[in-house]
Design a protein around this motif. Structure first.
Motif, PDB file in Angstrom:
ATOM      1  N   VAL B 250       0.847  -1.195   0.000  1.00  0.00           N
ATOM      2  CA  VAL B 250       0.000   0.000   0.000  1.00  0.00           C
ATOM      3  C   VAL B 250       0.883   1.246   0.000  1.00  0.00           C
ATOM      4  O   VAL B 250       0.677   2.187  -0.763  1.00  0.00           O
ATOM      5  CB  VAL B 250      -0.927   0.001   1.239  1.00  0.00           C
ATOM      6  CG1 VAL B 250      -1.638   1.338   1.377  1.00  0.00           C
ATOM      7  CG2 VAL B 250      -1.939  -1.128   1.129  1.00  0.00           C
ATOM      8  N   ARG B 251       1.917   1.184   0.830  1.00  0.00           N
ATOM      9  CA  ARG B 251       2.816   2.320   0.946  1.00  0.00           C
ATOM     10  C   ARG B 251       3.610   2.544  -0.357  1.00  0.00           C
ATOM     11  O   ARG B 251       3.675   3.651  -0.871  1.00  0.00           O
ATOM     12  CB  ARG B 251       3.779   2.046   2.102  1.00  0.00           C
ATOM     13  CG  ARG B 251       4.760   3.119   2.283  1.00  0.00           C
ATOM     14  CD  ARG B 251       5.458   3.076   3.632  1.00  0.00           C
ATOM     15  NE  ARG B 251       6.417   4.144   3.647  1.00  0.00           N
ATOM     16  CZ  ARG B 251       6.076   5.408   3.750  1.00  0.00           C
ATOM     17  NH1 ARG B 251       4.815   5.727   3.880  1.00  0.00           N
ATOM     18  NH2 ARG B 251       6.989   6.352   3.698  1.00  0.00           N
ATOM     19  N   ALA B 252       4.175   1.434  -0.853  1.00  0.00           N
ATOM     20  CA  ALA B 252       5.010   1.537  -2.051  1.00  0.00           C
ATOM     21  C   ALA B 252       4.194   1.991  -3.258  1.00  0.00           C
ATOM     22  O   ALA B 252       4.671   2.793  -4.066  1.00  0.00           O
ATOM     23  CB  ALA B 252       5.678   0.189  -2.333  1.00  0.00           C
ATOM     24  N   SER B 253       2.954   1.516  -3.361  1.00  0.00           N
ATOM     25  CA  SER B 253       2.172   1.875  -4.545  1.00  0.00           C
ATOM     26  C   SER B 253       1.806   3.355  -4.538  1.00  0.00           C
ATOM     27  O   SER B 253       1.848   4.015  -5.575  1.00  0.00           O
ATOM     28  CB  SER B 253       0.929   1.001  -4.667  1.00  0.00           C
ATOM     29  OG  SER B 253       0.032   1.279  -3.622  1.00  0.00           O
ATOM     30  N   SER B 254       1.487   3.883  -3.350  1.00  0.00           N
ATOM     31  CA  SER B 254       1.148   5.310  -3.330  1.00  0.00           C
ATOM     32  C   SER B 254       2.390   6.145  -3.565  1.00  0.00           C
ATOM     33  O   SER B 254       2.357   7.178  -4.240  1.00  0.00           O
ATOM     34  CB  SER B 254       0.455   5.682  -2.012  1.00  0.00           C
ATOM     35  OG  SER B 254       1.315   5.455  -0.929  1.00  0.00           O
ATOM     36  N   CYS B 255       3.519   5.646  -3.033  1.00  0.00           N
ATOM     37  CA  CYS B 255       4.798   6.322  -3.222  1.00  0.00           C
ATOM     38  C   CYS B 255       5.166   6.369  -4.712  1.00  0.00           C
ATOM     39  O   CYS B 255       5.582   7.400  -5.234  1.00  0.00           O
ATOM     40  CB  CYS B 255       5.831   5.482  -2.471  1.00  0.00           C
ATOM     41  SG  CYS B 255       7.126   6.401  -1.742  1.00  0.00           S
TER      42      CYS B 255
END
Lengths: 110, 550
Positions: B250-255
């Motif tokens: 979730v974090r990496a995709s938004s990043c």
């Protein structure tokens, strides 16, 4: 960009033609004449191609003509310090084994 | 289970009366899942039935002590805690045997009267389960002043059975509720993850699909348009498969989405995300990612890969493998990533997480790159969406070992694109401009440096030939050059307006013959895959040269 230029000097018993820049139809005639003039002196001729970044078939033709001219007279005609772009074209034209090619004049003199 | 030897036997057997209360008990327990309410009623019934002043049920806590869960009698002892092995209750549980204490004053384990209740005679039966006692039933003081006897002990032991069963059931159903709750939460997490994936865009030449190995996924993909019209895309694979991987996803995709919004080069894009993840991600976790842009006008792709599996470019029945060129994200700060350029040009670019190559074939071995190539060949010939569907359908039938994500870039709509062109006079001084133009055009098409140099040379030779032969060296002839991208090939068209040449007389000479002239067409012939002279409308000549893309 290296400036298109060619000039002859005396080096280690050779008439050395130093060439630089991109050799194409726009000035290959000048190279041709410089080589033929050097051969006309009767001395061994070497062409330094280390500063040549591009050469087309008209430049190659000038070298071939010089080579054949010299061979007819039993005169030495060597290419020295052939740059990568020149070598690639010589290879493509299957001329890399036709010319006597040396790393430098010392090698040519051995 | 044997009764303590201290119990003297009075011959009263278990009869119909006991069976009746047993049936009532079992029924009451079976009918409810509210264990506390049932226990309250049960202890009241036990006290009544056994003619006791008080009754209580104790359950073993996590720390081994026992706590009163329900009580009946003059004093409410709910919440009363008895340490492990202490008291009559503790002994019943520790020994897993009924304890009959006729006179509390003579039992060394008696803990004394609790909350003002005077205990004279105690009967305590363990509540047994497959994993050992989970608590105990206890009755205190016969109402008529008599003492508990072995018959009472038998009855209590009997009543302990359905009570223990009911407690076990309640525990199992609580666990089931908890499992369902976790499952629901995983489903919610999956749904949330799905919302992070972009919706289908029929207007974009990108199709992607994600098959999680479990409820949630460590893979993700995204695509969106940037301001200059290019289509940005990214695919990622987080190390691991559990909830931690899902959260990092979730974090990496938004990043990744944030870092690619402004159209930064793929290398910068990855470096930004790497920096961010290095600063915030738990040690040992990392993300493999691929980012890039597709320019639909030129059909060129620029991309960079951080430890992502090699991509496969499939065109004209041939594969080209594009390897990763940097380490995964989140490992090493200040990592630089190089971009690669390639031309889609009617081909299909497949990007896939290692879940695709790790899928087990019928021989139980991972299908590997060869398996993926076979699959790509097998699905070729239908629309991009149908191809991805067919591939996913096939992968589903095999054993998925990992999250599996597949992205396909395939621009079938416009097979031929104009890449650029130039026009000018037949002056050899212009040759260097021709070389610059060709050099710029071929740089993004996937050729290596030698191939690019050869293409530059060939076009230069072709123009030089026009100058020398078609225009006979005059420098005021018009020369036009245009560059085209066909499916799988780059095409150079050279137009002059001189008298038509006799195409039959132009052919490469024998190279073994060493002479100065006629080398140009030879070079063109060995570099290009095709070259033809055409007679265009309006006179002159058109030399068409074609080079297949790598």
């Amino acid at each position: 960009m290296t400036q298109n230029h060619c000039a002859t000097e005396d080096q280690q018993g050779f008439k050395l033609v130093r060439v630089s820049g991109e050799v194409d139809l726009s000035w290959s005639q000048r190279l041709r004449k410089t080589i033929l003039d050097a051969l006309a002196t009767g001395r061994p001729v070497a062409v330094d191609l280390s500063q040549v970044t591009y050469i087309d078939s008209s430049g190659i033709a000038a070298l071939v003509e010089g080579f054949q001219n010299a061979r007819g007279k039993g005169q030495r005609f060597n290419l020295v310090a052939v740059s990568k772009p020149v070598h690639a074209v010589l290879e493509l034209a299957r001329l890399d084994r036709v010319f006597p090619i040396f790393a430098n004049l010392d090698e040519a003199n051995k | 289970m044997t009764l303590p030897t201290a119990v003297s036997a009075r011959d009263r057997s278990i009869g119909a009366e006991e069976v009746g209360i047993l049936a009532d008990f079992s029924h009451a327990f079976a009918a409810t899942l509210d264990i506390d309410e049932t226990l309250r009623r049960a202890v009241a019934q036990i006290a009544e039935y056994m003619n006791a002043e008080a009754a209580a049920v104790f359950l073993v806590d996590e720390d081994g002590s026992s706590v009163c869960r329900a009580s009946a009698g003059p004093v409410d002892v709910v919440g009363l805690r008895v340490e492990r092995g202490k008291g009559i209750v503790g002994r019943a549980i520790a020994e897993n045997r009924v304890q009959l204490v006729r006179d509390t004053t003579r039992d060394p384990d008696f803990l004394g009267n609790q909350r003002g209740f005077l205990s004279r005679s105690i009967l305590s039966a363990p509540l047994d389960s497959a994993n050992g006692p989970i608590g105990a039933l206890q009755v205190l003081n016969k109402r008529d002043g008599a003492l508990f006897d072995t018959h009472d002990a038998d009855v209590l032991r009997l009543l302990a059975v359905p009570t223990a069963l009911a407690l076990n059931n309640a525990r199992l159903s609580r666990e089931l509720v908890e499992q369902n709750r976790i499952k629901r939460e995983f489903q919610l997490a999956r749904q949330m993850q799905k919302t992070l994936l972009p919706p289908r865009r029929r207007d974009l030449p990108i199709v992607a699909m994600n098959l999680p190995a479990r409820e949630i996924s460590g893979d993700f993909y995204d695509y969106f348009e940037v301001d200059d019209g290019r289509i940005a895309f990214c695919v990622g694979d987080v190390a691991g498969k559990g909830m931690d991987a899902a959260l990092l996803m979730v974090r990496a995709s938004s990043c990744l989405r944030w870092a690619g919004k402004d159209g930064a080069t793929p290398g910068v894009w990855l470096s930004r995300v790497n920096q961010e993840l290095c600063e915030t991600v738990t040690r040992g976790m990392f993300v493999c990612a691929l980012v890039g842009y597709l320019d639909r006008n030129t059909s060129q792709i620029e991309l960079a890969s951080a430890g992502f599996p090699p991509l496969l470019l499939y065109r004209d029945g041939r594969f080209r493998e594009i390897p990763a060129d940097g380490p995964p994200l989140g490992i090493l700060k200040d990592t630089g990533y190089d971009a690669q350029r390639l031309a889609l040009a009617g081909g299909s670019l497949y990007a896939f997480s290692d879940g695709v190559t790790d899928v087990r074939g019928p021989d139980r071995r991972p299908i590997g790159m060869d398996g993926v190539r076979d699959l790509i060949k097998r699905v070729a010939g239908v629309s991009p969406r149908a191809r991805v569907r067919a591939m996913v359908g096939h992968l589903r039938k095999l054993a998925l070992a990992d999250d599996t994500t597949l992205m396909l870039l395939a621009d079938d709509d416009a097979p031929t694109r104009y890449l650029g062109g130039m026009g000018g006079l037949s002056d050899p001084q212009n040759l260097c401009l021709v070389r610059r133009a060709v050099s710029d055009i071929v740089v993004g098409l996937g050729f290596n440096e030698t191939e690019r140099q050869r293409l530059v040379l060939s076009v230069d030779e072709a123009v030089a030939n026009v100058i020398r032969h078609a225009y006979g060296g005059s420098i005021d002839g018009r020369v036009e050059l245009s560059f085209w991208l066909d499916p799988g090939a780059v095409r150079f068209e050279l137009r002059d307006f001189a008298s038509p040449v006799d195409a039959t007389r132009i052919r490469p000479r024998d190279l073994s013959e060493c002479r100065p002239g006629g080398l140009g067409i030879n070079l063109i012939d060995s570099v290009m895959d095709e070259w033809t002279f055409l007679r265009p409308d309006g006179g002159g000549n058109l030399l068409r040269m074609v080079k297949r893309l790598p």
